[in-house]
Enzyme design. Structure first.
Site: not given
Ligand SMILES: Cc1cc2nc3c(=O)[nH]c(=O)nc-3n(C[C@H](O)[C@H](O)[C@H](O)COP(=O)(O)O)c2cc1C
Ligand SMILES: Cc1cc2nc3c(=O)[nH]c(=O)nc-3n(C[C@H](O)[C@H](O)[C@H](O)COP(=O)(O)OP(=O)(O)OC[C@H]3O[C@@H](n4cnc5c(N)ncnc54)[C@H](O)[C@@H]3O)c2cc1C
Ligand code: FES
Lengths: 303, 258
Positions: A46, A99, A127, A130, A193, A217
């Site tokens: 991001g 992003n 995004n 967040c 998330t 996760g």
């Molecule tokens: C450590 C971490 C940092 C993240 N940073 C961003 C971000 O900067 N921008 C964004 O749109 N989503 C961010 N996310 C969300 C992920 O892109 C994703 O939407 C979310 O983790 C669900 O997918 P997953 O379960 O496969 O991780 C972040 C997730 C994690 C775990």
């Protein structure tokens, strides 16, 4: 070899597997593990207009089959991005997607306009979801009028593929998806998330410095899958699915539920080569089921 | 050495006392390229509660057998699962990770300080420092005599100094109560790993002694290779990832109140 190519508006992905923003750095961190160009696309960490230090440590809590994060969009800002990161990532032959994050509509506009100038950035992912920033972020993604407003504003200055990333922290995600579609979004990606929390009972303190954080996760997969299914029913634009994908089967489930492509997030931390295995796995599945083109599989849920 | 993820063969696993064990792994790449202070990220078994990998320091290397070992203290589900592994089985390892200690030059006099399982990276560090021709002193602290492990192994590489909280072995008290950490001693560098309060106390002493000091941090990690930004520590240049820009930091670069 099956034809794994999918189209997301103007983007042609050689396969439907991308990485989720914030879990793949700028791609270069994975160069030791595999050739990043084998992916359908990569979502960079991001980016904001100005440098952000992010939240205080602790920013992470492990939870059953998942984790909470409260990174808070730590990044060095768009100027640094253009000067130091762009020159490296533009060498990738795969689709590189930025992003984009803002705390006001004006910031989203300015940032999108800056990214619009970068020839080798294939698309932006807006995004609006967040959960870890005090201003903006999820506030845009949890109100339908605000989601529409920011999409409309960015649409005016951004002329390539515009993907809007949706928040799951809403009562009706399909309604927001339809709203941003109406304002010119070319695709939606979901989910970001879930807002969650962890408490240390021994100390009676929150585990995260920010008290709450974003849950990701395998723990969130069934909910993510349900939301992708609902949104795919509601909109005509392509849907990019994510949330807890950790295996080939997980990825296929999202595609069958209606996702044209998927993003892998948290699972990259546990197996940095997982994306490659999933691409191979999808190909094997197609061959086994005599599917010539992956597009036959998208939204093919048998009811 | 390139980072890699591999299922490595467990060649030995050995209990040292009530809660510590050593696990030895056959490396795919030459272990000589692993730098003292670097760590690995391991995954024993996919249980819901131990979902992420577990970061562990490289304890020592054996170039002849091309193996490296990890010294692990059982503190929860993940480390317990690791302790139940058997020789002949494999373990998924991402390695090598992090930066590692600054190495001494010939003739340097250095002090390695390890508290609890913080002694883990010091065997590799001591071995390589001796190879470089340094004079090595090793200060080891633990709660009680039964918590002290691997003393004979450490003795091979230098002079050892010992403390116990209860006075059952060596000097009674914490590592900073030991005479080797006092102003009349002169070292070119102090390298320290252990619980954070201990490392801060050692850092304070190092300041008093006007001695360069490195500490190895153990922040909670999700990825271990610089993509999640979860493991940050505050430095004079802003937040830095402990997994890629550490785990070893010079105390002057940290925003520690010492
Ligand atoms: C450590 C971490 C940092 C993240 N940073 C961003 C971000 O900067 N921008 C964004 O749109 N989503 C961010 N996310 C969300 C992920 O892109 C994703 O939407 C979310 O983790 C669900 O997918 P997953 O379960 O496969 O991780 C972040 C997730 C994690 C775990
Ligand atoms: C770079 C690095 C090197 C390390 N080297 C070693 C080593 O050589 N040997 C060794 O035994 N341990 C080492 N650790 C700590 C080790 O990673 C943790 O003890 C382990 O992850 C705990 O896993 P668990 O599932 O057994 O415990 P959990 O159930 O996860 O936790 C049990 C308890 O330990 C605490 N804990 C968990 N992770 C950490 C951590 N990273 N730092 C401090 N406390 C923690 C938890 O807060 C909890 O109170 C290192 C950590 C890092 C970051
Ligand atoms: S643990 Fe992910 S960046 Fe350090």
């Amino acid at each position: 070899m099956a034809n794994l190519e999918v189209k997301i508006h103007d983007l042609i992905l050689k396969n439907p597997v991308m990485t989720a923003s914030g879990t793949f750095g700028n791609g270069t961190e994975f160069d030791d593990f595999f050739d990043v160009n084998t992916l359908g696309g990569i979502l960079l960490k991001g980016t904001t207009l100005h440098h952000r230090e992010g939240n205080d440590y602790p920013r992470m809590a492990e939870t059953p089959s998942g984790m909470l994060n409260a990174v808070g969009l730590q990044n060095k800002g768009i100027d640094y991005f253009c000067e130091h990161i762009y020159p490296k990532v533009k060498e990738y032959s795969t689709n590189v997607i930025v992003n984009v994050n803002g705390s006001t509509i004006e910031e989203y506009i300015e940032l999108a306009a800056r990214v619009n100038e970068l020839n080798h950035i294939a698309a932006i992912e807006l995004n609006i979801s967040c959960p870890n920033v005090k201003q903006g972020g999820m506030a845009f993604g949890t109100s339908c009028p605000m989601a529409e407003q920011v999409t409309k504003a960015v649409r005016k200055v951004y002329h390539k593929t515009l993907i809007v990333k949706l928040s799951p922290n809403v009562t009706n995600i399909a309604e927001i998806a339809k709203g941003v579609e109406g304002q010119g979004a070319n695709a939606v990606s979901l989910i970001n998330t879930f807002l969650g929390m962890a408490v240390n009972a021994e100390t009676r303190k929150p585990v995260l410095s920010t008290i709450t954080g974003g849950l990701s996760g395998p723990a969130i997969k069934p909910i993510a899958l349900r939301m992708v299914w609902q949104v795919a029913q509601a909109v005509k634009i392509p849907v990019i699915g994510m949330g807890g994908i950790a295996s080939t089967s997980d990825a296929l489930e999202f595609i069958i539920a209606g996702a044209s492509a998927v993003q892998i997030g948290t699972a990259n931390f546990i197996d940095p080569t997982l994306c490659v295995k999933i691409i191979e796995g999808i190909n094997d599945y197609c061959e086994r089921h005599k599917i010539k083109s992956i597009s036959e599989l998208i939204g093919s849920l048998q009811l | 050495m390139k980072k890699q993820v591999n299922d490595l063969l467990i060649t030995d696993i050995r209990r040292l006392n009530h809660d510590n064990f050593l696990i030895e792994l056959k490396s795919e790449s030459p272990v000589g390229a692993i730098h003292p202070g670097q760590f690995v990220n391991v995954k024993a078994e996919n249980t819901p509660s131990a979902f992420l990998r577990r970061p562990l320091s490289v304890h020592d290397i054996n170039e002849d057998a091309n193996t490296f070992s990890l010294l692990v203290k059982v503190v929860g589900e993940g480390t317990k699962k690791l302790s139940e592994l058997k020789p002949g089985e494999t373990l998924s390892v991402v390695y090598p990770l992090g930066n590692g200690f600054k190495m001494p030059s010939k003739g340097d006099r250095i002090l390695l300080v390890g508290g609890g399982v913080g002694i883990a990276p010091m065997m590799h560090m001591a071995r390589e420092s001796v190879k470089n021709g340094a004079e090595v002193h090793i200060l080891l602290g633990a709660r009680s005599i039964t918590d002290h492990i691997l003393l004979d192994e450490f003795k091979q590489f230098g002079t050892i100094h010992i403390t116990t909280d209860d006075g059952t072995l060596g000097t009674k008290g914490f590592v900073v109560n030991h005479a080797v950490l006092s102003a009349n001693q002169s070292f070119d560098r102090i390298h320290c790993c252990g619980p954070e309060p201990m490392m801060k106390a050692v850092a304070r002493k190092a300041r008093e002694m006007n001695t360069e000091c490195e500490v190895s941090l153990e922040n909670m990690m999700a990825c271990g290779f610089g993509v999640c930004l979860c493991c940050v520590t505050k430095t004079t240049e802003g937040n830095k990832c402990v997994c890629t820009e550490g785990p070893v930091f010079n105390i002057n670069d940290l925003e520690w109140q010492i």
